[in-house]
Design a protein around this motif. Structure first.
Motif, short mmCIF file in Angstrom:
data_model
loop_
_atom_site.label_atom_id
_atom_site.label_comp_id
_atom_site.label_asym_id
_atom_site.label_seq_id
_atom_site.Cartn_x
_atom_site.Cartn_y
_atom_site.Cartn_z
N GLN A 119 0.83 -1.21 0.00
CA GLN A 119 0.00 0.00 0.00
C GLN A 119 0.86 1.26 0.00
N LEU A 120 1.99 1.22 0.75
CA LEU A 120 2.88 2.38 0.77
C LEU A 120 3.50 2.64 -0.60
N ASP A 121 3.85 1.58 -1.28
CA ASP A 121 4.40 1.76 -2.63
C ASP A 121 3.38 2.42 -3.55
N LEU A 122 2.14 1.97 -3.42
CA LEU A 122 1.08 2.58 -4.24
C LEU A 122 0.88 4.05 -3.86
N ASN A 123 0.91 4.33 -2.54
CA ASN A 123 0.72 5.73 -2.09
C ASN A 123 1.87 6.61 -2.55
N ARG A 124 3.09 6.05 -2.54
CA ARG A 124 4.24 6.83 -2.98
C ARG A 124 4.11 7.21 -4.44
N VAL A 125 3.65 6.27 -5.21
CA VAL A 125 3.45 6.56 -6.64
C VAL A 125 2.39 7.64 -6.82
N LYS A 126 1.30 7.52 -6.07
CA LYS A 126 0.24 8.53 -6.17
C LYS A 126 0.73 9.88 -5.70
N GLN A 127 1.56 9.92 -4.61
CA GLN A 127 2.09 11.18 -4.09
C GLN A 127 2.98 11.87 -5.11
N GLU A 128 3.78 11.08 -5.81
CA GLU A 128 4.62 11.67 -6.85
C GLU A 128 3.77 12.28 -7.95
N GLU A 129 2.69 11.58 -8.31
CA GLU A 129 1.79 12.14 -9.32
C GLU A 129 1.16 13.45 -8.84
N VAL A 130 0.77 13.47 -7.54
CA VAL A 130 0.16 14.70 -6.99
C VAL A 130 1.17 15.85 -6.98
N GLU A 131 2.43 15.55 -6.61
CA GLU A 131 3.45 16.60 -6.59
C GLU A 131 3.68 17.17 -7.99
N GLN A 132 3.69 16.29 -8.97
CA GLN A 132 3.87 16.77 -10.34
C GLN A 132 2.72 17.68 -10.77
N LEU A 133 1.49 17.29 -10.43
CA LEU A 133 0.33 18.13 -10.75
C LEU A 133 0.40 19.47 -10.01
N LYS A 134 0.88 19.42 -8.72
CA LYS A 134 0.99 20.65 -7.92
C LYS A 134 2.01 21.60 -8.52
N LEU A 135 3.15 21.04 -8.97
CA LEU A 135 4.17 21.88 -9.59
C LEU A 135 3.65 22.51 -10.88
N GLN A 136 2.93 21.74 -11.65
CA GLN A 136 2.35 22.30 -12.88
C GLN A 136 1.37 23.43 -12.56
N HIS A 137 0.57 23.24 -11.50
CA HIS A 137 -0.40 24.27 -11.12
C HIS A 137 0.31 25.54 -10.64
N ILE A 138 1.40 25.36 -9.79
CA ILE A 138 2.14 26.53 -9.29
C ILE A 138 2.80 27.28 -10.44
N THR A 139 3.31 26.53 -11.43
CA THR A 139 3.94 27.17 -12.59
C THR A 139 2.94 28.02 -13.36
N LYS A 140 1.73 27.51 -13.53
CA LYS A 140 0.70 28.29 -14.21
C LYS A 140 0.34 29.55 -13.42
N LEU A 141 0.23 29.41 -12.02
CA LEU A 141 -0.11 30.58 -11.19
C LEU A 141 0.99 31.63 -11.24
N GLU A 142 2.26 31.19 -11.19
CA GLU A 142 3.37 32.14 -11.26
C GLU A 142 3.36 32.90 -12.58
N ALA A 143 3.05 32.16 -13.66
CA ALA A 143 2.97 32.83 -14.96
C ALA A 143 1.85 33.85 -14.99
N ILE A 144 0.72 33.55 -14.32
CA ILE A 144 -0.41 34.49 -14.29
C ILE A 144 -0.10 35.69 -13.40
N ALA A 145 0.47 35.43 -12.16
CA ALA A 145 0.69 36.52 -11.18
C ALA A 145 1.94 37.31 -11.47
#
Length: 517
Positions: A119-145
């Motif tokens: 289960q931890l291996d699965l969660n780690r994979v999901k966490q990495e996916e969430v971090e990637q999505l978060k970085l993409q979102h922050i990059t878009k916000l920085e470009a806007i602000a």
């Protein structure tokens, strides 16, 4: 001749016959004695044989008894060992069962651990996916602000910090103002309630130094032939007896109030008795001194019983009794200490502190005024040392030593004792000293110090017990400040009259000021 010869022959024959009969008698007795001895020996052998048989029988019975007891003891031990062996076997079986259960649980834990790792291996994979999505979102916000995420975060934190600091300062100021107002109001309330709830006398009893007489004829009897009575009385009491033109009065002059009281009572007994001569004077003075010592202990014990104080050292009890014969500015020291003890108890009760300890400190706060063996120390410090010597509580010792600011206060009882001491001494009618003379003495102290060059300001504090002198740092050095303190102290000793002692403190302060423009 025939008759004499016949008598001699008869005598010789009688001697032979007597010897024969004596030998025969002795032989018969010898034979009888040998028979008795043989009989006794035979009886002894028989008795010995009987005793031997009896002892053998007793030994056999004892052996059988010991053998039986030993067998019983061995059987008991064997039974105990058997029971222990059975118990050990049962415990061994129980331990084996627990080991089996632990092994089964360990297997279950291993299986669960493997599932959790998956289960931890699965969660780690999901966490990495969430971090990637978060970085993409922050990059878009920085470009806007047009700002980096770290810069935006710092600006937000700084603005919130300043706002929180401003609000906190406003609240702190309001709380401090409210606390000052409430503290002042509550302090006044406690002091007023303490004064109102304590009943005191307006006229304080003082030690008597004048002995009244019915007529002036008694003066001559007191003086005695060529003054021998008055000299004997002065030598026995240590008090100066002044017999002057004052009508119907004899003045007793002495530094120690206890001696004056002994002289007064002794003189009263002598005048009442009528027999006044040196031998009688010494006898009466000795009895009076013993009576005063007993009365001092009785007064001390009665005082602590009235105040409900327990466990006080006998020497401190005696000092409390001696307070009855001490005064301060006309105020009886024992009455003053009782008032302070009651004030402290009331104030401590209002503040929720230890009432018994506060009352104890209030009673003993002026105990340093009683001894005379160390007059150079301030009475507060001497009283603190006495309390420490007789194992009083550290809070009580600190309250005694700090009630005139001689040492730093370390307990809540200390300021209570200081305040109650001031209340008892400052109330109307408590002390004899006139306000005008008191103020005049303080002004003279300050003017005396101001007369020295380099002195900038002077302050007489603690009711004239301390003189603080502020000097100019440019004109007076550190070494000169020490000399100045000694000169002022010597001049006060020679030119002024004051009770107790005065502490001279010279303060030299250097300030360096600069302005940033």
């Amino acid at each position: 001749m025939d008759i004499v010869l016949y008598c001699l022959l008869s005598l010789v024959a009688g001697v032979f016959i007597g010897r024969y009969l004596l030998r025969k008698l002795l032989k018969n007795q010898e034979i009888a004695a040998q028979g008795k001895v043989k009989k006794i020996l035979k009886d002894a052998e028989n008795n010995a044989e009987i005793l031997k048989k009896n002892k053998l029988l007793e030994a056999k019975e004892k052996f059988l008894q010991l053998k039986t007891e030993h067998e019983q003891h061995v059987n008991t031990k064997n039974n105990s060992l058997n029971q222990r062996e059975i118990s050990i076997k049962q415990k061994e079986q129980s331990i084996n069962q627990k080991i089996d259960n632990l092994n089964r649980k360990e297997q279950d834990v291993d299986e669960q651990r493997k599932v959790l790792e998956k289960q931890l291996d699965l969660n780690r994979v999901k966490q990495e996916e969430v971090e990637q999505l978060k970085l993409q979102h922050i990059t878009k916000l920085e470009a806007i602000a047009g700002l980096a995420a770290e810069e935006a975060k710092n600006e937000l934190v700084n603005s919130l910090r300043e706002e929180a600091r401003t609000q906190a300062m406003v609240q702190i100021k309001d709380i401090v103002d409210e606390a000052k107002l409430t503290a002042s109001k509550e302090a006044k309330k406690v002091v007023i309630q303490t004064i109102q709830r304590t009943a005191t006398e307006s006229a304080i009893e003082n030690t008597v130094s004048i002995f009244n007489i019915d007529n002036d004829e008694i003066k001559g009897r007191v003086i005695g032939r060529e003054g021998r009575n008055i000299r004997a009385l002065e030598a026995a009491t240590g008090v100066e007896i002044i017999v002057d033109d004052t009508p119907e009065a004899i003045i007793l002059s002495g530094f120690d109030p206890v001696r004056r009281e002994i002289a007064r009572l002794a003189l009263h007994r002598l005048v009442t008795d009528g027999r006044i001569h040196p031998a009688r004077i010494e006898e009466v003075v000795a009895k009076t001194r013993k009576q005063i010592e007993d009365e001092i202990v009785e007064i001390g014990e009665r005082t602590i019983i009235d105040l409900g104080i327990h466990g006080l050292h006998p020497e401190l009890i005696r000092m409390v009794g001696r307070m009855r014969y001490r005064s301060s500015y006309g105020q009886n020291l024992l009455q003053h200490s009782r008032e302070v003890a009651n004030f402290c108890a009331t104030m401590a009760a209002e503040l929720g502190l230890n009432v018994k300890m506060a009352k104890r400190a209030g009673l003993l706060h002026d105990i340093g005024k009683v001894p005379e063996d160390n007059p150079e120390l301030p009475h507060a410090i001497l009283g603190m040392q006495l309390a420490e010597k007789y194992k009083e509580h550290p809070d009580v010792c600190n309250a005694i030593g700090a009630h005139h600011d001689e040492i730093e206060m370390t307990s809540l009882i200390s300021p209570i004792v200081q305040a109650c001491d001031a209340i008892s001494g400052a109330r109307p009618g408590a002390r004899r000293e006139v306000v005008e003379s008191y103020i005049k003495r303080l002004k003279e102290l300050e003017e005396l110090a101001l007369s020295y060059p380099g002195v900038e300001k002077t302050f007489a504090i603690q009711a004239g017990r301390e003189l603080r002198v502020v000097v100019e740092s440019e004109r007076v050095s550190d070494a000169q400040a020490e000399i100045l303190a000694a000169d002022i102290s010597n001049r006060i000793q020679t030119e002024m009259t004051y009770p107790g002692q005065i502490k001279v403190t010279v303060i030299r302060e250097t300030r360096s000021v600069s302005f940033a423009k």
